[in-house]
Design a protein around this motif. Structure first.
Motif, PDB file in Angstrom:
ATOM      1  N   UNK A  84      35.138  31.573  -3.722  1.00 37.99           N
ATOM      2  CA  UNK A  84      35.497  32.466  -3.113  1.00 37.99           C
ATOM      3  C   UNK A  84      35.512  32.391  -1.837  1.00 37.99           C
ATOM      4  N   UNK A  85      36.394  32.398  -0.956  1.00 40.79           N
ATOM      5  CA  UNK A  85      36.675  31.881   0.382  1.00 40.79           C
ATOM      6  C   UNK A  85      37.293  32.643   1.085  1.00 40.79           C
ATOM      7  N   UNK A  86      38.203  32.083   2.250  1.00 41.81           N
ATOM      8  CA  UNK A  86      39.311  32.854   3.371  1.00 41.81           C
ATOM      9  C   UNK A  86      39.557  32.422   5.012  1.00 41.81           C
ATOM     10  N   UNK A  87      39.475  32.701   5.564  1.00 48.28           N
ATOM     11  CA  UNK A  87      38.983  33.787   6.279  1.00 48.28           C
ATOM     12  C   UNK A  87      37.589  34.449   5.549  1.00 48.28           C
ATOM     13  N   UNK A  88      37.037  35.559   4.895  1.00 44.69           N
ATOM     14  CA  UNK A  88      35.340  35.745   4.091  1.00 44.69           C
ATOM     15  C   UNK A  88      36.211  36.886   3.810  1.00 44.69           C
ATOM     16  N   UNK A  89      35.647  35.942   2.189  1.00 40.74           N
ATOM     17  CA  UNK A  89      35.964  37.115   1.010  1.00 40.74           C
ATOM     18  C   UNK A  89      35.260  38.303   0.855  1.00 40.74           C
ATOM     19  N   UNK A  90      34.158  38.650   1.823  1.00 38.18           N
ATOM     20  CA  UNK A  90      33.693  39.997   1.571  1.00 38.18           C
ATOM     21  C   UNK A  90      34.323  41.451   2.860  1.00 38.18           C
ATOM     22  N   UNK A  91      35.262  40.521   3.386  1.00 38.48           N
ATOM     23  CA  UNK A  91      36.571  41.795   3.902  1.00 38.48           C
ATOM     24  C   UNK A  91      37.259  42.740   3.543  1.00 38.48           C
ATOM     25  N   UNK A  92      36.954  42.038   1.752  1.00 39.32           N
ATOM     26  CA  UNK A  92      37.562  43.321   0.697  1.00 39.32           C
ATOM     27  C   UNK A  92      37.009  44.302   1.056  1.00 39.32           C
ATOM     28  N   UNK A  93      37.572  45.270   0.564  1.00 38.17           N
ATOM     29  CA  UNK A  93      36.350  46.378  -0.066  1.00 38.17           C
ATOM     30  C   UNK A  93      35.980  45.730  -1.639  1.00 38.17           C
ATOM     31  N   UNK A  94      34.525  46.840  -1.936  1.00 38.37           N
ATOM     32  CA  UNK A  94      34.259  46.407  -3.273  1.00 38.37           C
ATOM     33  C   UNK A  94      34.802  46.344  -4.258  1.00 38.37           C
ATOM     34  N   UNK A  95      35.909  47.632  -4.022  1.00 36.84           N
ATOM     35  CA  UNK A  95      36.552  47.617  -5.417  1.00 36.84           C
ATOM     36  C   UNK A  95      37.705  46.304  -5.854  1.00 36.84           C
ATOM     37  N   UNK A  96      38.107  46.071  -4.769  1.00 35.52           N
ATOM     38  CA  UNK A  96      38.641  44.835  -4.593  1.00 35.52           C
ATOM     39  C   UNK A  96      38.559  44.035  -5.847  1.00 35.52           C
ATOM     40  N   UNK A  97      36.831  43.642  -5.238  1.00 35.63           N
ATOM     41  CA  UNK A  97      36.157  42.819  -4.742  1.00 35.63           C
ATOM     42  C   UNK A  97      36.140  42.595  -6.386  1.00 35.63           C
ATOM     43  N   UNK A  98      35.701  44.040  -6.731  1.00 28.83           N
ATOM     44  CA  UNK A  98      35.894  43.860  -8.948  1.00 28.83           C
ATOM     45  C   UNK A  98      36.402  43.283  -9.581  1.00 28.83           C
ATOM     46  N   UNK A  99      37.639  43.939  -9.302  1.00 29.09           N
ATOM     47  CA  UNK A  99      38.896  43.572  -9.811  1.00 29.09           C
ATOM     48  C   UNK A  99      39.213  42.081 -10.373  1.00 29.09           C
ATOM     49  N   UNK A 100      38.815  41.505  -8.743  1.00 28.28           N
ATOM     50  CA  UNK A 100      39.032  39.652  -8.615  1.00 28.28           C
ATOM     51  C   UNK A 100      37.616  39.020  -9.543  1.00 28.28           C
TER      52      UNK A 100
ATOM     53  N   UNK B 122      26.411  44.728  -4.566  1.00 29.25           N
ATOM     54  CA  UNK B 122      24.876  43.922  -5.060  1.00 29.25           C
ATOM     55  C   UNK B 122      25.069  44.035  -6.743  1.00 29.25           C
ATOM     56  N   UNK B 123      25.601  45.775  -7.362  1.00 30.56           N
ATOM     57  CA  UNK B 123      25.912  46.142  -8.473  1.00 30.56           C
ATOM     58  C   UNK B 123      27.204  45.227  -9.407  1.00 30.56           C
ATOM     59  N   UNK B 124      27.968  44.503  -8.726  1.00 29.36           N
ATOM     60  CA  UNK B 124      29.144  43.905  -8.958  1.00 29.36           C
ATOM     61  C   UNK B 124      28.219  42.456  -9.293  1.00 29.36           C
ATOM     62  N   UNK B 125      27.673  42.226  -8.527  1.00 31.18           N
ATOM     63  CA  UNK B 125      27.607  40.504  -8.652  1.00 31.18           C
ATOM     64  C   UNK B 125      26.945  40.222  -9.730  1.00 31.18           C
ATOM     65  N   UNK B 126      25.374  41.451  -9.827  1.00 31.84           N
ATOM     66  CA  UNK B 126      24.327  41.660 -10.946  1.00 31.84           C
ATOM     67  C   UNK B 126      25.056  42.056 -12.322  1.00 31.84           C
ATOM     68  N   UNK B 127      25.719  42.538 -12.405  1.00 28.08           N
ATOM     69  CA  UNK B 127      26.633  42.956 -13.600  1.00 28.08           C
ATOM     70  C   UNK B 127      27.175  41.447 -13.755  1.00 28.08           C
ATOM     71  N   UNK B 128      28.055  40.896 -12.694  1.00 26.23           N
ATOM     72  CA  UNK B 128      28.747  40.034 -13.784  1.00 26.23           C
ATOM     73  C   UNK B 128      28.506  38.983 -14.755  1.00 26.23           C
ATOM     74  N   UNK B 129      29.320  38.712 -15.496  1.00 22.19           N
ATOM     75  CA  UNK B 129      29.064  37.160 -16.861  1.00 22.19           C
ATOM     76  C   UNK B 129      28.965  35.920 -15.958  1.00 22.19           C
TER      77      UNK B 129
END
Length: 346
Positions: A167-183, A215-222
């Motif tokens: 994930x890149x950009x721009x900067x992927x962490x400029x997206x809110x957590x809920x959109x990152x979770x979706x991706x 942190x949680x969404x990255x920790x929970x990722x498969x």
């Protein structure tokens, strides 16, 4: 079901402290100089720097706070301040030095190297680094439209050779957590993928971006997750950055750093050693030391090849191997980053 764009609903998270910091970045040269106790006569500013250019000054206040007041040659200031030298045309420097237009398989999807693809999930970045190889990139014309994201996922799933997404950009962490979770959920649902990587400068620029939810969404990722931050100088890595990265490390995220070798910023042996030592102290391994991509407007950052080899040999002589970043150059259409051969010092 048609996937939504990761930008959908972004405003619902707009009250986060890191998002408020994004909204108050400094975009005026005179304001930046005033904060640092400098004037235009102290630096070689282009008199036309505020003429509406697409790559105007942009820098978060938290990053400015780490600059040294009164120092026109501050290494952090040099990374962001538009100078007259940017307007000088140089042979071999171009708007697309890595030929990324040819690697674009569909909007937002770059396939440059075997086994991995890069998603440009956001065209937004909180900082305009003057050496950025995408400073001329046509984000508006290449961002996936609202209905394109399912096609992006399908394109990845349809190529069994792809095992990693970046994930890149721009900067992927400029997206809110809920959109990152979706991706991330959408990518994790593709069975063949084995790794997920994020390249982001935001944990260094605005440490508040590392939220509990992130942190949680990255920790929970498969998928095993690597986060590649970008710091060029130890001065960038204050205690707020260290504190932000610590929970990611505890969550099992692999933390790596990539730097760019830049004249007047980090082209001294002591500076590069200090950067590697500081990175390791905060739990980040030095990964890549990139030679400058030959992007139009960045020629004044170039370091001579002889000096490059001297510096790398010095790092090998002074540091343990795991603290020496790989010295690489990216060459358009090459099958990988190109490691530079070691030339013995002396």
């Amino acid at each position: 079901m048609i996937a939504r764009s990761p930008a959908d609903g972004q405003g619902k998270d707009a009250g986060e402290p890191w998002q408020r910091a994004l909204q108050t970045v400094i975009g005026d040269v005179d304001e930046l100089l005033a904060v640092l106790g400098l004037a235009r006569r102290d630096v070689d500013i282009d008199d036309d720097d505020d003429d509406g250019q697409a790559f105007a000054l942009r820098v978060p206040r938290a990053f400015v706070a780490r600059m040294q007041p009164g120092r026109a040659d501050d290494p952090l200031l040099r990374q962001v301040l538009p100078l007259r030298a940017e307007r000088l045309p140089l042979p071999g420097f171009s708007c697309d030095p890595l030929a990324e237009a040819q690697a674009m398989r569909q909007p937002g999807l770059l396939h440059k190297f075997h086994g991995r693809v890069l998603l440009l999930v956001s065209g937004h970045c909180p900082i305009h680094c003057r050496y950025c190889f995408r400073r001329h990139f046509p984000y508006a014309a290449t961002q996936p439209a609202r209905g394109d994201w399912q096609r992006v996922f399908d394109g990845i799933a349809g190529d069994p050779s792809i095992s990693e997404v970046i994930l890149s950009g721009g900067d992927p962490l400029s997206l809110p957590d809920r959109q990152l979770q979706w991706l991330i959920d959408g990518l994790a649902a593709i069975p063949q993928l084995r790794r997920l990587r994020l390249h982001s400068r935001l944990p260094v620029l605005i440490p508040q971006r590392v939220t509990v939810r992130l942190v949680q969404l990255l920790a929970d990722c498969r998928l095993p997750v690597s986060l590649v931050i970008h710091a060029n100088h130890a001065q960038e890595l204050d205690e707020a950055v260290a504190a932000a990265l610590a929970p990611l490390r505890r969550a099992g995220v692999t933390l790596l750093n990539q730097s760019v070798l830049l004249a007047g910023v980090n082209d001294r042996l002591d500076t590069l050693c200090a950067l590697s030592e500081r990175l390791y102290a905060i739990g980040v391994l030095p990964y890549y030391l990139h030679l400058l991509d030959r992007v139009a407007g960045a020629g004044h950052f170039a370091v001579a090849d002889e000096r490059v080899h001297e510096l790398h040999a010095g790092l090998l002589a002074r540091l343990p191997g795991y603290l020496v970043p790989r010295l690489v150059r990216e060459v358009a259409q090459a099958p990988s980053k190109v490691p530079l051969p070691l030339v013995a010092a002396g």
